[in-house]
Design a protein around this motif. Structure first.
Motif, PDB file in Angstrom:
ATOM      1  N   LEU A  24      43.976  38.175  29.913  1.00 14.71           N
ATOM      2  CA  LEU A  24      45.175  38.171  29.010  1.00 14.71           C
ATOM      3  C   LEU A  24      45.031  35.986  28.938  1.00 14.71           C
ATOM      4  CD1 LEU A  24      47.723  37.793  27.040  1.00 14.71           C
ATOM      5  CD2 LEU A  24      48.947  37.663  29.035  1.00 14.71           C
ATOM      6  N   TYR A  25      44.995  35.376  27.700  1.00 21.64           N
ATOM      7  CA  TYR A  25      45.265  34.087  27.325  1.00 21.64           C
ATOM      8  C   TYR A  25      46.363  33.466  26.790  1.00 21.64           C
ATOM      9  CZ  TYR A  25      44.868  29.615  24.800  1.00 21.64           C
ATOM     10  OH  TYR A  25      45.269  28.184  24.308  1.00 21.64           O
ATOM     11  N   LEU A  26      47.519  32.474  27.679  1.00 20.99           N
ATOM     12  CA  LEU A  26      48.571  32.082  27.513  1.00 20.99           C
ATOM     13  C   LEU A  26      48.346  30.700  27.272  1.00 20.99           C
ATOM     14  CD1 LEU A  26      50.643  34.221  30.048  1.00 20.99           C
ATOM     15  CD2 LEU A  26      50.760  34.334  27.637  1.00 20.99           C
ATOM     16  N   PRO A  27      48.498  30.514  25.520  1.00 21.54           N
ATOM     17  CA  PRO A  27      48.610  28.864  25.316  1.00 21.54           C
ATOM     18  C   PRO A  27      49.192  28.054  25.772  1.00 21.54           C
ATOM     19  CG  PRO A  27      48.671  30.450  23.462  1.00 21.54           C
ATOM     20  CD  PRO A  27      49.069  31.918  24.534  1.00 21.54           C
ATOM     21  N   ARG A  28      49.237  27.188  26.403  1.00 22.47           N
ATOM     22  CA  ARG A  28      50.161  26.183  27.090  1.00 22.47           C
ATOM     23  C   ARG A  28      51.493  26.027  26.021  1.00 22.47           C
ATOM     24  NH1 ARG A  28      48.542  19.884  26.070  1.00 22.47           N
ATOM     25  NH2 ARG A  28      50.290  18.780  25.874  1.00 22.47           N
ATOM     26  N   GLY A  29      53.173  26.277  26.280  1.00 25.14           N
ATOM     27  CA  GLY A  29      54.080  26.243  26.096  1.00 25.14           C
ATOM     28  C   GLY A  29      54.761  26.995  25.477  1.00 25.14           C
ATOM     29  N   PHE A  30      53.459  28.776  25.473  1.00 24.54           N
ATOM     30  CA  PHE A  30      54.115  29.588  25.090  1.00 24.54           C
ATOM     31  C   PHE A  30      55.176  30.574  26.232  1.00 24.54           C
ATOM     32  CE2 PHE A  30      51.926  29.372  21.676  1.00 24.54           C
ATOM     33  CZ  PHE A  30      52.342  29.942  20.799  1.00 24.54           C
ATOM     34  N   VAL A  31      56.567  31.014  26.085  1.00 13.34           N
ATOM     35  CA  VAL A  31      57.372  30.953  27.271  1.00 13.34           C
ATOM     36  C   VAL A  31      56.882  32.287  27.740  1.00 13.34           C
ATOM     37  CG1 VAL A  31      59.423  32.204  27.552  1.00 13.34           C
ATOM     38  CG2 VAL A  31      59.435  30.150  26.041  1.00 13.34           C
ATOM     39  N   HIS A  32      57.145  32.362  28.824  1.00 13.83           N
ATOM     40  CA  HIS A  32      56.122  33.743  29.037  1.00 13.83           C
ATOM     41  C   HIS A  32      57.245  34.993  30.232  1.00 13.83           C
ATOM     42  CE1 HIS A  32      53.243  31.286  31.731  1.00 13.83           C
ATOM     43  NE2 HIS A  32      53.521  31.806  32.245  1.00 13.83           N
ATOM     44  N   GLU A  33      56.619  35.992  30.637  1.00 15.69           N
ATOM     45  CA  GLU A  33      57.884  35.989  32.252  1.00 15.69           C
ATOM     46  C   GLU A  33      56.308  37.174  31.817  1.00 15.69           C
ATOM     47  OE1 GLU A  33      61.481  37.618  31.633  1.00 15.69           O
ATOM     48  OE2 GLU A  33      61.214  38.438  29.905  1.00 15.69           O
ATOM     49  N   ALA A  34      56.510  38.261  33.940  1.00 16.49           N
ATOM     50  CA  ALA A  34      55.600  39.122  33.880  1.00 16.49           C
ATOM     51  C   ALA A  34      56.408  40.094  35.041  1.00 16.49           C
ATOM     52  CB  ALA A  34      54.286  38.997  34.722  1.00 16.49           C
ATOM     53  N   ARG A  35      56.306  41.218  35.229  1.00 22.35           N
ATOM     54  CA  ARG A  35      56.731  42.239  35.833  1.00 22.35           C
ATOM     55  C   ARG A  35      56.142  43.356  36.444  1.00 22.35           C
ATOM     56  NH1 ARG A  35      61.134  43.075  38.393  1.00 22.35           N
ATOM     57  NH2 ARG A  35      63.330  43.150  37.827  1.00 22.35           N
ATOM     58  N   CYS A  36      55.816  43.439  37.515  1.00 27.54           N
ATOM     59  CA  CYS A  36      55.776  45.146  37.791  1.00 27.54           C
ATOM     60  C   CYS A  36      56.963  46.213  37.661  1.00 27.54           C
ATOM     61  CB  CYS A  36      55.366  44.512  39.791  1.00 27.54           C
ATOM     62  SG  CYS A  36      53.632  44.026  39.982  1.00 27.54           S
ATOM     63  N   THR A  37      56.014  47.234  37.860  1.00 25.66           N
ATOM     64  CA  THR A  37      57.140  48.689  37.031  1.00 25.66           C
ATOM     65  C   THR A  37      56.964  49.002  38.255  1.00 25.66           C
ATOM     66  OG1 THR A  37      55.295  49.712  36.226  1.00 25.66           O
ATOM     67  CG2 THR A  37      56.508  48.291  34.623  1.00 25.66           C
ATOM     68  N   LYS A  38      57.862  49.860  38.101  1.00 28.54           N
ATOM     69  CA  LYS A  38      57.788  51.246  39.908  1.00 28.54           C
ATOM     70  C   LYS A  38      56.695  51.921  38.968  1.00 28.54           C
ATOM     71  CE  LYS A  38      62.612  51.820  40.605  1.00 28.54           C
ATOM     72  NZ  LYS A  38      63.822  52.824  40.772  1.00 28.54           N
ATOM     73  N   ALA A  39      55.728  52.497  38.231  1.00 33.03           N
ATOM     74  CA  ALA A  39      54.929  53.371  38.071  1.00 33.03           C
ATOM     75  C   ALA A  39      53.837  52.476  38.181  1.00 33.03           C
ATOM     76  CB  ALA A  39      55.747  54.575  36.652  1.00 33.03           C
ATOM     77  N   GLY A  40      53.954  51.044  37.975  1.00 33.80           N
ATOM     78  CA  GLY A  40      52.820  50.355  37.748  1.00 33.80           C
ATOM     79  C   GLY A  40      52.285  50.059  39.739  1.00 33.80           C
ATOM     80  N   GLY A  41      52.748  50.136  40.139  1.00 32.91           N
ATOM     81  CA  GLY A  41      53.113  49.614  41.834  1.00 32.91           C
ATOM     82  C   GLY A  41      52.720  48.655  41.744  1.00 32.91           C
ATOM     83  N   SER A  42      52.221  47.880  43.058  1.00 32.97           N
ATOM     84  CA  SER A  42      52.168  46.452  42.918  1.00 32.97           C
ATOM     85  C   SER A  42      50.859  45.783  42.753  1.00 32.97           C
ATOM     86  CB  SER A  42      51.786  46.674  44.809  1.00 32.97           C
ATOM     87  OG  SER A  42      53.055  47.010  45.338  1.00 32.97           O
ATOM     88  N   SER A  43      50.955  44.784  42.325  1.00 34.32           N
ATOM     89  CA  SER A  43      49.652  44.432  41.246  1.00 34.32           C
ATOM     90  C   SER A  43      49.323  42.756  42.000  1.00 34.32           C
ATOM     91  CB  SER A  43      51.185  43.445  40.110  1.00 34.32           C
ATOM     92  OG  SER A  43      50.243  42.367  39.310  1.00 34.32           O
ATOM     93  N   LEU A  44      48.057  42.461  41.833  1.00 32.17           N
ATOM     94  CA  LEU A  44      47.146  41.589  42.485  1.00 32.17           C
ATOM     95  C   LEU A  44      47.084  40.511  41.172  1.00 32.17           C
ATOM     96  CD1 LEU A  44      46.574  39.591  44.356  1.00 32.17           C
ATOM     97  CD2 LEU A  44      44.426  41.144  44.930  1.00 32.17           C
ATOM     98  N   HIS A  45      47.336  39.944  40.910  1.00 27.63           N
ATOM     99  CA  HIS A  45      46.369  38.204  39.693  1.00 27.63           C
ATOM    100  C   HIS A  45      45.888  37.279  39.768  1.00 27.63           C
ATOM    101  CE1 HIS A  45      50.383  36.887  38.300  1.00 27.63           C
ATOM    102  NE2 HIS A  45      49.275  36.069  37.754  1.00 27.63           N
ATOM    103  N   VAL A  46      45.039  36.763  39.048  1.00 28.72           N
ATOM    104  CA  VAL A  46      44.963  35.377  39.690  1.00 28.72           C
ATOM    105  C   VAL A  46      44.929  34.778  37.638  1.00 28.72           C
ATOM    106  CG1 VAL A  46      42.983  33.641  39.749  1.00 28.72           C
ATOM    107  CG2 VAL A  46      43.234  35.841  41.458  1.00 28.72           C
ATOM    108  N   THR A  47      45.720  33.481  38.400  1.00 22.72           N
ATOM    109  CA  THR A  47      45.503  32.783  36.828  1.00 22.72           C
ATOM    110  C   THR A  47      45.123  31.814  36.759  1.00 22.72           C
ATOM    111  OG1 THR A  47      48.900  32.983  36.886  1.00 22.72           O
ATOM    112  CG2 THR A  47      47.411  30.880  36.192  1.00 22.72           C
ATOM    113  N   LEU A  48      44.501  31.621  36.335  1.00 20.32           N
ATOM    114  CA  LEU A  48      42.708  30.246  35.845  1.00 20.32           C
ATOM    115  C   LEU A  48      43.474  29.987  35.079  1.00 20.32           C
ATOM    116  CD1 LEU A  48      40.609  33.084  35.454  1.00 20.32           C
ATOM    117  CD2 LEU A  48      40.317  31.711  37.476  1.00 20.32           C
ATOM    118  N   THR A  49      43.737  28.465  35.569  1.00 25.58           N
ATOM    119  CA  THR A  49      43.972  27.221  35.140  1.00 25.58           C
ATOM    120  C   THR A  49      44.044  25.843  34.222  1.00 25.58           C
ATOM    121  OG1 THR A  49      46.661  27.142  36.576  1.00 25.58           O
ATOM    122  CG2 THR A  49      46.424  25.282  34.938  1.00 25.58           C
ATOM    123  N   VAL A  50      44.081  26.031  33.100  1.00 26.23           N
ATOM    124  CA  VAL A  50      42.871  24.529  32.530  1.00 26.23           C
ATOM    125  C   VAL A  50      44.151  23.687  32.019  1.00 26.23           C
ATOM    126  CG1 VAL A  50      41.732  23.888  30.577  1.00 26.23           C
ATOM    127  CG2 VAL A  50      41.698  26.740  31.403  1.00 26.23           C
TER     128      VAL A  50
END
Length: 191
Positions: A138-164
Motif C-alpha cells: 500500500l502506498y500512502l502519499p505524504r500528508g494523507f490521514v491514515h489509520e490501521a487496525r488488526c481485526t479479531k478474524a485477521g489475527g496478528s499482523s507484521l508489516h514493514v513501513t518503507l519510508t521515503v
C-alpha cells in the motif's frame, strides 16, 4: 540477524507503554515497533539499499501488532510510505490530506488527536479502505490521514513501513542547507 541495537517501542492504541516483557505486552494488546529495522534485518536492508537507486533516502520501520488492536491513532506523516504486509492481515483506512505536502512540524495526530473540526469538515469519508494480506503493498502519499487496525478474524499482523523522506526534498531545504554550507566553507559568505 544482527543483535538488537535499539529497544523496541511498545505502543497500545497510540500510547507508549512501559516495556515489561515484550511477549506479555504483546499478549496484552501492545504493538512492538522497531525503528530502522533495515539496519538489523539484512533482507530489508538490501531492499532499502535497492530503492535508494530511485529514491534519495529510504529506511524501514517494523510493526508487530496483535489481533483486535492498533499501534497508533489516525495521523499524517511528513514522508511518503510504502506498507509491505509480511504476515497476518491489517485493515487500513485512508482519508484526504488536510495540509498539502506537510513539513515535519505540520504533521497531524502525532502528539494529540486530530481536531474534531477536521473530522467534521474535511475528513468525513475515507478515500480508501483496504485489508492487506501477506504480500500486499500500500502506498500512502505524504500528508494523507491514515489509520490501521488488526481485526479479531485477521489475527496478528507484521508489516514493514518503507519510508521515503520526501519532506526534506524541497527548495526550502535545498536553499537552507546550501546557505549553511556556503557560510561554513566560504570566507566571503561568512562575512
Amino acid at each position: 540477524m544482527a543483535a538488537l541495537e535499539v529497544e523496541p517501542q511498545i505502543m497500545r492504541n497510540g500510547e507508549r507503554c512501559q516495556p515489561r516483557e515484550l511477549l506479555w505486552d504483546f499478549l496484552d494488546g501492545g504493538s512492538a515497533i522497531i525503528n530502522r529495522i533495515d539496519r538489523l534485518w539484512p533482507p530489508i536492508g538490501r531492499l532499502c539499499s535497492a530503492l535508494r537507486a530511485d529514491f534519495l533516502h529510504v529506511f524501514a520501520v517494523m510493526y508487530l501488532t496483535p489481533r483486535d488492536s492498533r499501534a497508533v491513532p489516525a495521523h499524517t506523516d511528513d514522508q511518503d510510505v510504502f506498507i509491505l504486509q509480511l504476515a497476518g492481515r491489517k485493515a487500513w483506512t485512508v482519508y484526504g490530506s488536510p495540509i498539502e505536502l506537510p513539513c515535519t512540524h505540520e504533521q497531524l495526530g502525532k502528539t494529540e488527536p486530530i481536531a474534531r473540526s477536521l473530522w467534521e469538515n474535511e475528513l468525513r469519508e475515507p478515500i480508501l479502505t483496504a485489508e492487506l494480506a501477506p504480500g500486499s503493498l500500500l502506498y500512502l502519499p505524504r500528508g494523507f490521514v491514515h489509520e490501521a487496525r488488526c481485526t479479531k478474524a485477521g489475527g496478528s499482523s507484521l508489516h514493514v513501513t518503507l519510508t521515503v523522506q520526501t519532506s526534506d526534498l524541497n527548495w526550502r531545504t535545498f536553499l537552507r542547507d546550501g546557505l549553511v554550507e556556503l557560510q561554513r566553507t566560504n570566507e566571503a559568505a561568512r562575512r
